[in-house]
Write a protein that holds these residues in place. Structure first.
Motif, PDB file in Angstrom:
ATOM      1  N   GLY A 288     118.080 -27.057  11.958  1.00 58.86           N
ATOM      2  CA  GLY A 288     118.733 -26.761  12.570  1.00 58.86           C
ATOM      3  C   GLY A 288     120.143 -26.609  12.795  1.00 58.86           C
ATOM      4  O   GLY A 288     120.211 -27.647  13.674  1.00 58.86           O
ATOM      5  N   GLY A 289     120.650 -26.186  12.068  1.00 61.06           N
ATOM      6  CA  GLY A 289     122.757 -25.950  12.544  1.00 61.06           C
ATOM      7  C   GLY A 289     121.891 -24.775  14.264  1.00 61.06           C
ATOM      8  O   GLY A 289     121.074 -24.270  14.214  1.00 61.06           O
ATOM      9  N   THR A 290     123.314 -24.328  14.410  1.00 63.34           N
ATOM     10  CA  THR A 290     122.967 -23.393  16.134  1.00 63.34           C
ATOM     11  C   THR A 290     123.565 -22.027  15.022  1.00 63.34           C
ATOM     12  O   THR A 290     124.388 -21.887  14.430  1.00 63.34           O
ATOM     13  CB  THR A 290     123.089 -23.919  16.684  1.00 63.34           C
ATOM     14  OG1 THR A 290     125.114 -24.357  16.180  1.00 63.34           O
ATOM     15  CG2 THR A 290     122.866 -25.239  17.454  1.00 63.34           C
ATOM     16  N   ALA A 291     123.395 -20.478  16.108  1.00 58.08           N
ATOM     17  CA  ALA A 291     123.930 -19.671  15.939  1.00 58.08           C
ATOM     18  C   ALA A 291     123.981 -19.298  17.189  1.00 58.08           C
ATOM     19  O   ALA A 291     122.880 -19.129  17.861  1.00 58.08           O
ATOM     20  CB  ALA A 291     122.668 -19.262  14.774  1.00 58.08           C
ATOM     21  N   ASN A 292     124.858 -17.980  17.006  1.00 56.32           N
ATOM     22  CA  ASN A 292     125.000 -17.288  17.907  1.00 56.32           C
ATOM     23  C   ASN A 292     123.791 -15.688  18.097  1.00 56.32           C
ATOM     24  O   ASN A 292     124.501 -14.992  17.346  1.00 56.32           O
ATOM     25  CB  ASN A 292     125.843 -16.703  18.730  1.00 56.32           C
ATOM     26  CG  ASN A 292     126.274 -15.821  20.524  1.00 56.32           C
ATOM     27  OD1 ASN A 292     125.199 -15.020  20.877  1.00 56.32           O
ATOM     28  ND2 ASN A 292     127.464 -16.719  20.983  1.00 56.32           N
ATOM     29  N   VAL A 293     122.864 -15.749  18.248  1.00 57.58           N
ATOM     30  CA  VAL A 293     121.801 -14.408  19.105  1.00 57.58           C
ATOM     31  C   VAL A 293     121.745 -14.220  20.491  1.00 57.58           C
ATOM     32  O   VAL A 293     121.501 -14.779  21.350  1.00 57.58           O
ATOM     33  CB  VAL A 293     119.982 -14.806  18.717  1.00 57.58           C
ATOM     34  CG1 VAL A 293     119.295 -13.819  18.487  1.00 57.58           C
ATOM     35  CG2 VAL A 293     120.507 -15.611  17.283  1.00 57.58           C
ATOM     36  N   GLY A 294     122.240 -12.713  20.587  1.00 54.36           N
ATOM     37  CA  GLY A 294     122.287 -12.196  21.517  1.00 54.36           C
ATOM     38  C   GLY A 294     123.267 -13.464  22.822  1.00 54.36           C
ATOM     39  O   GLY A 294     122.656 -12.588  24.072  1.00 54.36           O
ATOM     40  N   GLY A 295     124.019 -14.042  22.408  1.00 52.33           N
ATOM     41  CA  GLY A 295     125.030 -14.414  23.472  1.00 52.33           C
ATOM     42  C   GLY A 295     123.701 -15.464  24.381  1.00 52.33           C
ATOM     43  O   GLY A 295     124.921 -16.369  24.618  1.00 52.33           O
ATOM     44  N   VAL A 296     123.437 -16.234  23.239  1.00 50.35           N
ATOM     45  CA  VAL A 296     122.207 -17.428  23.024  1.00 50.35           C
ATOM     46  C   VAL A 296     122.128 -17.983  21.567  1.00 50.35           C
ATOM     47  O   VAL A 296     122.122 -17.664  21.362  1.00 50.35           O
ATOM     48  CB  VAL A 296     120.540 -17.162  24.159  1.00 50.35           C
ATOM     49  CG1 VAL A 296     119.754 -18.067  23.968  1.00 50.35           C
ATOM     50  CG2 VAL A 296     120.925 -16.058  25.084  1.00 50.35           C
ATOM     51  N   THR A 297     122.957 -19.847  22.495  1.00 50.20           N
ATOM     52  CA  THR A 297     122.964 -20.530  21.173  1.00 50.20           C
ATOM     53  C   THR A 297     121.384 -21.131  21.276  1.00 50.20           C
ATOM     54  O   THR A 297     120.687 -21.045  21.772  1.00 50.20           O
ATOM     55  CB  THR A 297     123.635 -21.597  21.743  1.00 50.20           C
ATOM     56  OG1 THR A 297     125.238 -21.144  21.461  1.00 50.20           O
ATOM     57  CG2 THR A 297     124.142 -22.284  20.123  1.00 50.20           C
ATOM     58  N   VAL A 298     120.837 -20.727  19.492  1.00 53.12           N
ATOM     59  CA  VAL A 298     119.694 -21.176  18.910  1.00 53.12           C
ATOM     60  C   VAL A 298     119.725 -21.811  18.024  1.00 53.12           C
ATOM     61  O   VAL A 298     120.872 -21.744  16.995  1.00 53.12           O
ATOM     62  CB  VAL A 298     118.659 -19.931  18.404  1.00 53.12           C
ATOM     63  CG1 VAL A 298     118.581 -18.683  20.024  1.00 53.12           C
ATOM     64  CG2 VAL A 298     119.653 -19.073  17.554  1.00 53.12           C
ATOM     65  N   ARG A 299     119.490 -22.889  17.906  1.00 52.94           N
ATOM     66  CA  ARG A 299     118.260 -23.253  16.379  1.00 52.94           C
ATOM     67  C   ARG A 299     117.959 -22.427  15.365  1.00 52.94           C
ATOM     68  O   ARG A 299     116.980 -21.630  15.070  1.00 52.94           O
ATOM     69  CB  ARG A 299     117.783 -25.011  16.502  1.00 52.94           C
ATOM     70  CG  ARG A 299     117.901 -25.482  17.688  1.00 52.94           C
ATOM     71  CD  ARG A 299     118.170 -26.312  16.601  1.00 52.94           C
ATOM     72  NE  ARG A 299     119.052 -27.630  17.281  1.00 52.94           N
ATOM     73  CZ  ARG A 299     120.361 -28.355  17.292  1.00 52.94           C
ATOM     74  NH1 ARG A 299     120.860 -27.999  15.622  1.00 52.94           N
ATOM     75  NH2 ARG A 299     121.121 -29.385  17.809  1.00 52.94           N
ATOM     76  N   VAL A 300     118.522 -22.653  13.607  1.00 50.58           N
ATOM     77  CA  VAL A 300     117.996 -22.097  13.149  1.00 50.58           C
ATOM     78  C   VAL A 300     117.592 -23.145  11.874  1.00 50.58           C
ATOM     79  O   VAL A 300     118.828 -23.475  10.822  1.00 50.58           O
ATOM     80  CB  VAL A 300     119.620 -21.087  12.507  1.00 50.58           C
ATOM     81  CG1 VAL A 300     118.721 -20.385  11.339  1.00 50.58           C
ATOM     82  CG2 VAL A 300     120.018 -20.093  13.290  1.00 50.58           C
ATOM     83  N   PRO A 301     116.556 -23.135  11.576  1.00 49.11           N
ATOM     84  CA  PRO A 301     115.612 -24.890  11.026  1.00 49.11           C
ATOM     85  C   PRO A 301     116.202 -23.986   9.720  1.00 49.11           C
ATOM     86  O   PRO A 301     116.364 -22.318   9.372  1.00 49.11           O
ATOM     87  CB  PRO A 301     114.427 -24.492  11.758  1.00 49.11           C
ATOM     88  CG  PRO A 301     114.139 -23.334  12.448  1.00 49.11           C
ATOM     89  CD  PRO A 301     115.161 -22.674  12.867  1.00 49.11           C
TER      90      PRO A 301
END
Length: 144
Positions: A49-62
């Protein structure tokens, strides 16, 4: 690359508590597809997973290697790679097994993307689960 798919399948099956069930069969098929997809991924970042900004929170996207075909539009893909991952498919298998035994959906602890409920784990039916091949054509995974 040296990889033993049979050993991976054995390890997966050995760790599923309910062995001879629709859930076990579906989870094994989904994980096998995920492993195959991961072997051919362009990078480790794509798999873990790279990272993505979801609603201001950085999350992993596998790695999201599952496509879903629309009910009303045969062979038209609704979600493509980057939309549905192995954890969503496994959660759907868990929800189906729970429903089969009369257990309410809310009693199943999802453990990821809780803010979405189970909306990200819904698709019309197991026959709609597939992938897009190298030529851009729909291929069903044959999970039912």
């Amino acid at each position: 690359m040296c990889f033993d798919q049979d050993a991976a399948n054995e390890a997966i099956a050995a760790n599923i508590g309910i062995r001879h069930s629709d859930m076990a069969r579906r989870v094994c098929a989904a994980v096998e597809h995920f492993i195959t997809s991961a072997l051919y991924a362009s990078s480790n970042r794509e798999v873990v997973g790279g990272t993505a900004n979801v609603g201001g929170v950085t999350v992993r996207v596998p790695l999201q290697c599952f496509a879903i075909m629309a009910d009303s539009r045969p062979h038209q893909v609704v979600h493509t790679r980057g939309r549905v991952g192995v954890r969503e498919v496994v959660q759907r298998a868990r929800l189906d097994e729970a429903a089969r035994h009369g257990i309410e959906e809310g009693a199943i602890n999802k453990g990821f993307n809780d803010h979405l409920g189970n909306a990200d784990c819904q698709f019309g039916g197991w026959q709609q689960l597939g992938r897009i091949d190298e030529g851009g054509q729909w291929v069903t995974l044959g999970i039912n």
